[in-house]
Design an enzyme around this catalytic site. Structure first.
Site, short mmCIF file in Angstrom:
data_model
loop_
_atom_site.label_atom_id
_atom_site.label_comp_id
_atom_site.label_asym_id
_atom_site.label_seq_id
_atom_site.Cartn_x
_atom_site.Cartn_y
_atom_site.Cartn_z
N ASP A 1 2.34 13.17 -6.18
CA ASP A 1 3.12 12.27 -5.32
C ASP A 1 4.46 11.90 -5.94
OD1 ASP A 1 1.02 12.17 -3.53
OD2 ASP A 1 0.23 10.27 -4.30
N ARG B 1 -5.41 7.22 -7.82
CA ARG B 1 -4.76 5.92 -7.58
C ARG B 1 -5.69 4.95 -6.85
NH1 ARG B 1 0.75 7.50 -4.84
NH2 ARG B 1 0.76 5.25 -4.49
N ARG C 1 -0.21 19.38 -5.74
CA ARG C 1 0.93 18.48 -5.58
C ARG C 1 0.77 17.24 -6.45
NH1 ARG C 1 1.29 18.36 1.04
NH2 ARG C 1 0.83 20.58 1.32
#
Lengths: 245, 245
Positions: A52, A198, A50
């Site tokens: 975000d 991140r 995935r």
């Protein structure tokens, strides 16, 4: 059934991430819809992982099973003329049936882009994190060196993760300053935890500001205990650059 | 009255160019509105020149007269927090009263970006011209060399121009290929006619495709006669890079 591997570039600005969710636009759903329009089949595509909401990709990889006889090159052209302009198919390829975009990936490369100038980035506003305070990229490099190798990265992951193991191997980290005022962080690992790049970036920026010493950054990783010094960088500076098989 | 010079970066995608027009969003009007919000004055800003709808800038320059006592640095911060995210003020500076952003400019540098890959550019879709046919950048370089020096450039300008002279001096042209598949054309001249860079680029691309020989490109400029071989590149690949004084 044929198994088709696709390499995808996308601008994540207007999507709620990669993964399908009911009634909201995601990259996966948009590509599945385009395949449906072309082949009339309801396919499910499997991504390498995935991304975000707001995160981009230059080289996301996915695969899907199809009955279509269309050759990969024609399928690519058809997809590119059907998809919205913020999603492109770079490559299409017929692969053996056992190929699985998620399980077969050996490593992934992410790039995080920081715009380190005092004024806001009008041209790149949805593709960088604007940090106006001058960053010391040498300190960031020194800190990032602690990441290489095999570690438990749970301190750089959200608390809600459900994976079996939080141990990952970072194969390479590089930090590069460009003449245009960008600081580019590139990380290759055999896998990434949720928010990992991140949270690493947000914390590296603290070292670049001089608020956290490189040795303290190393300590955070070594101790593996949650601390108030771990920050999460915003999504729009992050790019999934490539997936290696 | 104080004279303030500003250097501006903007993403032209959502603007009808630089110059004020009634009731439609332009970069000039948006900045004038922001100054009004901050100083309560109705100022008119003077740009170094217009840019077309969809064209961008990394270094447009403008000046305006104001009664405000705000120091330039504070004014810059106030403007950047008032302006929409697609316009940034890079620099503000108090200049002598005689300074005029248009009349005092000695030269301007434009950059045109071509994305030369077979698939469409999802990430840079509003910042490049996508040419999928492989271009020979060496032929484009050879052609571009004819541009340097003082020439009548009317063949590379729209028919509706109203300037006194169509003679301009091109100080430098460079064509560079990047590893990411971009071809960057940079042109510095003492002035540019309307659509000049876009018409030069469109025609250079014909030489890159092998449809026009570099010598023929030179002939078009030398003869100065309109021909069907002159093409106009789209606006979104064009950037006003800097203005020199």
């Amino acid at each position: 059934m044929r198994n088709i591997k696709i390499v995808i570039e996308y601008d994540g600005t207007d999507y709620h991430g990669w993964q399908c969710q009911a009634d909201i636009p995601t990259v996966q759903k948009t590509i599945e819809d385009a395949i449906h329009q072309i082949t009339k089949e309801k396919v499910k595509i499997t991504g390498s992982g995935r991304t975000d909401s707001g995160v981009h990709a230059m080289g996301q990889v996915a695969n899907f099973l199809t009955e279509t006889h269309m050759d990969p090159e024609t399928l690519k052209k058809a997809l590119n003329s059907t998809l919205p302009r913020d999603i492109s198919i770079i490559k299409t390829q017929e692969v053996p049936n056992y190929f699985h975009a998620q399980f077969n990936s050996l490593s992934k490369v992410y790039e995080y882009r920081i715009f380190n100038k005092p004024y806001p980035p009008a041209l790149q506003r949805n593709k960088v994190w604007h940090v106006s305070e001058k960053l010391d990229s040498e300190k960031m490099k020194k800190s990032a060196a602690y990441l290489e190798g095999t570690h438990d990265f749970s301190v750089f992951a959200t608390a809600d993760i459900t994976v079996k193991s939080t141990v990952r191997t970072v194969k390479q980290v590089s930090i590069r300053k460009t003449r245009e005022g960008l600081i580019l962080i590139e990380i290759e690992a055999n896998g990434f935890l949720k928010r990992m790049v991140r949270m690493i970036t947000g914390t590296l920026v603290e070292t670049g500001k001089g608020k956290l010493a490189p040795e303290e950054f190393g300590q955070i990783l070594a101790k593996g205990q949650k601390t108030k010094n771990v920050f999460t960088a915003p999504p729009q500076g992050l790019f999934l650059k490539k997936v290696l098989y």
